[in-house]
Design an enzyme around this catalytic site. Structure first.
Site, short mmCIF file in Angstrom:
data_model
loop_
_atom_site.label_atom_id
_atom_site.label_comp_id
_atom_site.label_asym_id
_atom_site.label_seq_id
_atom_site.Cartn_x
_atom_site.Cartn_y
_atom_site.Cartn_z
CB SER A 75 -3.73 2.41 2.11
OG SER A 75 -3.93 1.91 0.83
NE ARG B 42 -8.24 3.88 1.12
CZ ARG B 42 -8.20 4.92 1.95
NH1 ARG B 42 -9.29 5.34 2.53
NH2 ARG B 42 -7.05 5.54 2.22
CE LYS B 43 -11.15 8.85 1.69
NZ LYS B 43 -11.11 9.43 3.05
N GLY B 44 -6.10 7.80 -2.99
CA GLY B 44 -4.88 8.29 -3.66
C GLY B 44 -4.41 9.64 -3.17
CE LYS C 190 -3.43 -1.15 -0.55
NZ LYS C 190 -3.83 -1.87 -1.81
CB SER C 191 4.27 1.92 0.00
OG SER C 191 4.09 1.43 1.31
N GLY C 192 2.36 2.42 -2.96
CA GLY C 192 2.51 2.93 -4.32
C GLY C 192 3.05 1.88 -5.29
CB THR C 193 2.96 -1.85 -5.14
OG1 THR C 193 2.95 -1.72 -3.73
CG2 THR C 193 3.85 -2.96 -5.61
CG HIS D 225 4.58 -6.39 -1.40
ND1 HIS D 225 4.69 -5.04 -1.65
CD2 HIS D 225 3.32 -6.72 -1.79
CE1 HIS D 225 3.56 -4.61 -2.19
NE2 HIS D 225 2.72 -5.60 -2.28
NE ARG E 214 0.00 6.31 0.91
CZ ARG E 214 -1.22 5.94 0.52
NH1 ARG E 214 -1.46 4.66 0.25
NH2 ARG E 214 -2.19 6.82 0.41
CD1 TRP F 57 1.66 6.11 -10.16
CD2 TRP F 57 1.61 6.84 -8.04
NE1 TRP F 57 1.70 7.48 -10.18
CE2 TRP F 57 1.68 7.96 -8.90
CE3 TRP F 57 1.58 7.06 -6.66
CZ2 TRP F 57 1.70 9.27 -8.42
CZ3 TRP F 57 1.60 8.37 -6.18
CH2 TRP F 57 1.66 9.44 -7.05
#
Ligand code: A3P
Length: 289
Positions: free
Chosen positions: A132, A251-253, A47-50, A102, A124, A52
């Site tokens: 997240s 979700r929100k980003g 949930k740290s930008g993987t 991960h 993140r 993306w």
């Protein structure tokens, strides 16, 4: 994927979703997987930008050509090395391979160390990663969850969540951050300056993209465009695994959403532990957390 279970596999005291991992694949990846000098790794705590970064790397690699981005799911374009499906699949791929992980540093492929492969580690704000992950566990049917955020926060602080303790994961990888083949990125930095972040990645990877190609990468990796791209947004995964009727993977980003979920007491406790465990890394100052 096999039959669904929320029973995690526990190896070295770390929880891994059993649906995608087994002991043999973790052993194989660490001891036998052969890293190539032109491999590029996308490594994160969950949930740290993987996702993306998977998309950015895909489009940097294709110099902005959107065909793969539009036709093949991200987990196939930039697969996880540690998952059962990675074994055999990655070995037969042509170079340069884009690979996600991960894994904590002590379980990472040994052949990476001493190789010239490049690795991007994205961090993140852990409070946002925690929130997240809480919401992801609500939609990922193969993950254990708690009904309320407070209980999840307690598990997160104990490292009793998938891929273990955020503090251990990040401090393990950050101890290598001065190696020239490792680039440290932050989710917040990417939010603040997407174009500058992509240019920095191109420079690190030695990929020469013109301005038009860079603009294409920026545009197509925005939160809005990834949320709408079927090959990025996990809607191809059946509801029995990831049920997006309950909430979106995208979700929100944003950064700072933790303020809507952490109590003052949780935030203060978190800060105290963060200060103790992460004191060597200057993260708050560096990333504006
Ligand atoms: P939120 O749940 O806070 O919205 P990962 O890919 O490591 O699982 O991380 C998922 C998180 O990254 C989610 O955070 C998701 O919305 C966010 N994210 C993905 N792509 C993004 C983008 N282009 N811009 C901002 N956030 C993004």
């Amino acid at each position: 994927m096999e039959a669904i279970t929320t029973e995690d596999l526990v190896v070295n005291g770390i929880r891994f979703p059993a649906v995608a991992h087994d002991e043999e694949s973790l052993r194989y990846v660490q001891h036998e997987f052969q890293v190539r000098d032109d491999d590029v790794f996308n490594v994160t705590y969950p949930k740290s930008g993987t996702t993306w970064m998977q998309e950015i790397l895909t489009l940097i690699n294709s110099k902005g050509d959107l065909s793969l981005y539009k036709s093949s799911p991200n987990w196939d374009r930039v697969p996880w090395v540690e998952q059962k499906t990675g074994r055999g699949n990655l070995e037969s791929r042509p170079s340069p391979r884009l690979i996600t992980s991960h894994l904590p540093v002590h379980m990472f492929p040994k052949s990476f160390f001493g190789s010239k492969a490049k690795l991007i580690y994205t961090v993140r704000n852990p409070k946002d990663a925690c929130v997240s992950l809480f919401f992801y566990c609500q939609i990922a049917e193969f993950l254990k969850t708690t009904e309320n955020f407070g209980d999840f926060y307690s598990l997160f602080m104990k490292g009793d969540v998938i891929y273990g303790s955020w503090f251990d994961h990040v401090s393990g990888w950050l101890s290598l951050k001065d190696q020239t083949n490792i680039l440290l990125m932050s989710y917040e930095g990417m939010l603040q300056d997407p174009r500058g972040s992509i240019v920095k990645l191109c420079n690190f990877l030695g990929r020469d993209l013109d301005d038009v190609a860079i603009d294409t990468v920026v545009e197509n990796t925005s939160f809005k465009n990834l949320k709408n791209n079927q090959m990025s947004n996990y809607t191809l995964v059946p509801n029995e695994f990831i049920d997006q009727r309950k909430g979106s993977f995208f979700r929100k980003g944003i950064s700072g959403d933790w303020k809507n979920y952490f109590t003052v007491a949780q935030s203060e406790e978190f800060d105290k532990i963060f200060e103790e465990k992460m004191k060597n890394f200057n993260l708050k100052e560096r990333f504006g957390w």
